[in-house]
Design a protein around this motif. Structure first.
Motif, PDB file in Angstrom:
ATOM      1  N   ARG A 272     -31.596 -86.937  11.107  1.00 51.82           N
ATOM      2  CA  ARG A 272     -31.626 -87.734  12.326  1.00 51.82           C
ATOM      3  C   ARG A 272     -32.557 -88.936  12.147  1.00 51.82           C
TER       4      ARG A 272
ATOM      5  N   VAL B 158     -25.993 -98.510  13.155  1.00 45.05           N
ATOM      6  CA  VAL B 158     -25.129 -97.330  13.148  1.00 45.05           C
ATOM      7  C   VAL B 158     -23.884 -97.621  12.316  1.00 45.05           C
TER       8      VAL B 158
ATOM      9  N   ALA C 263     -22.927 -95.850   8.621  1.00 41.98           N
ATOM     10  CA  ALA C 263     -21.893 -94.871   8.961  1.00 41.98           C
ATOM     11  C   ALA C 263     -21.376 -94.175   7.700  1.00 41.98           C
TER      12      ALA C 263
ATOM     13  N   PHE D 226     -25.969 -89.448   8.417  1.00 37.55           N
ATOM     14  CA  PHE D 226     -27.052 -89.637   9.390  1.00 37.55           C
ATOM     15  C   PHE D 226     -26.524 -89.500  10.820  1.00 37.55           C
ATOM     16  N   ASP D 227     -27.372 -88.967  11.698  1.00 40.88           N
ATOM     17  CA  ASP D 227     -27.185 -89.049  13.138  1.00 40.88           C
ATOM     18  C   ASP D 227     -28.272 -89.967  13.689  1.00 40.88           C
ATOM     19  N   PHE D 228     -27.994 -90.560  14.854  1.00 44.26           N
ATOM     20  CA  PHE D 228     -28.887 -91.602  15.352  1.00 44.26           C
ATOM     21  C   PHE D 228     -29.273 -91.387  16.812  1.00 44.26           C
ATOM     22  N   ASP D 229     -30.526 -91.692  17.104  1.00 42.96           N
ATOM     23  CA  ASP D 229     -31.008 -91.884  18.469  1.00 42.96           C
ATOM     24  C   ASP D 229     -31.593 -93.293  18.534  1.00 42.96           C
TER      25      ASP D 229
END
Length: 232
Positions: free
Chosen positions: A2, A27, A31, A35-38
């Motif tokens: 994350r 993002v 891509a 990964f995940d994103f906040d």
């Protein structure tokens, strides 16, 4: 893994509907790489609760100068120092590159030579990388622990690495030609005409791939070290 994106500004409203905001660009850029994103709009004083709310942090560009008096800058510098001391990896782009250097004891100034606009060639030692740029400010004095990784004649400290704690780049791997075109149309009031002409002549030459690969490798190496510590 994350990644928390610390958004330090916004893309021009007149092109945001077409190209997205700065966090949207990152993002897209990262891509398909696991990964995940906040996203946290720190310019509007939206900060994470702790540096451990993400596995790594990416600090975006901004229309502001790192040395200017804005409410969000002191807490952002404190966040950077805390993350650095805790070994939570940091990636900084343009303003992010500058604010990390300043927070850790370096210096940022407006370059007397003016602007870098559009595709620029940078020597990364093992390769020349062409990235889109849009800046006047530069890191002019390195903080302790920072080592130059990329440079050119206009920008000596174009990419920096801080051991395994931070990796930063002055140019904009997240900016495609559409973003540069929009900035030249809507935010180029003080940019000399010949620089605009030169940027337009080099349209399409930027290739962010090598820097995106470095960002991915940097974050994932940090995650592997964290996993090994947890398994020990």
């Amino acid at each position: 893994m994350r990644i928390g994106i610390l958004k330090c500004g916004q893309s021009p409203e007149v092109i945001r509907g077409e190209v997205g905001d700065y966090d949207d660009m990152f993002v897209r850029l990262l891509a398909g790489r696991g990964f995940d994103f906040d996203s946290y709009h720190v310019e509007a004083m939206q900060f994470p609760a702790t540096v451990h709310d993400a596995d790594g942090w990416l600090i975006t560009g901004s229309r502001h100068g790192a040395y200017e008096d804005h409410t969000f800058i002191p807490p952002l510098e404190g966040f950077i120092r805390t993350a650095h001391d805790a070994g939570v990896p940091l990636v900084g782009i343009c303003f992010g590159h500058q604010i990390i250097a300043q927070a850790l004891g370096g210096r940022v100034d407006k370059h007397p030579g003016g602007w870098a606009v559009g595709p620029q060639d940078y020597d990364f030692g093992d390769q020349v990388v062409t990235l889109n740029a849009w800046h006047q400010d530069q890191v002019t004095a390195l903080p302790p622990g920072a080592e130059p990784l990329g440079s050119n004649a206009f920008c000596e400290n174009a990419a920096l690495v801080y051991g395994d704690r931070a990796f930063t780049v002055q140019a904009h791997p997240e900016f495609g030609d559409d973003v540069i075109d929009g900035l030249m149309e809507h935010r180029a009031g003080s940019v000399p005409g010949p620089l605009i002409d030169r940027a337009r002549a080099r349209r399409g030459q930027a290739d962010a791939g090598p820097v995106v690969d470095r960002i991915e490798a940097f974050f994932k190496a940090a995650q592997q070290r964290k996993d090994r510590r947890g398994a020990a």
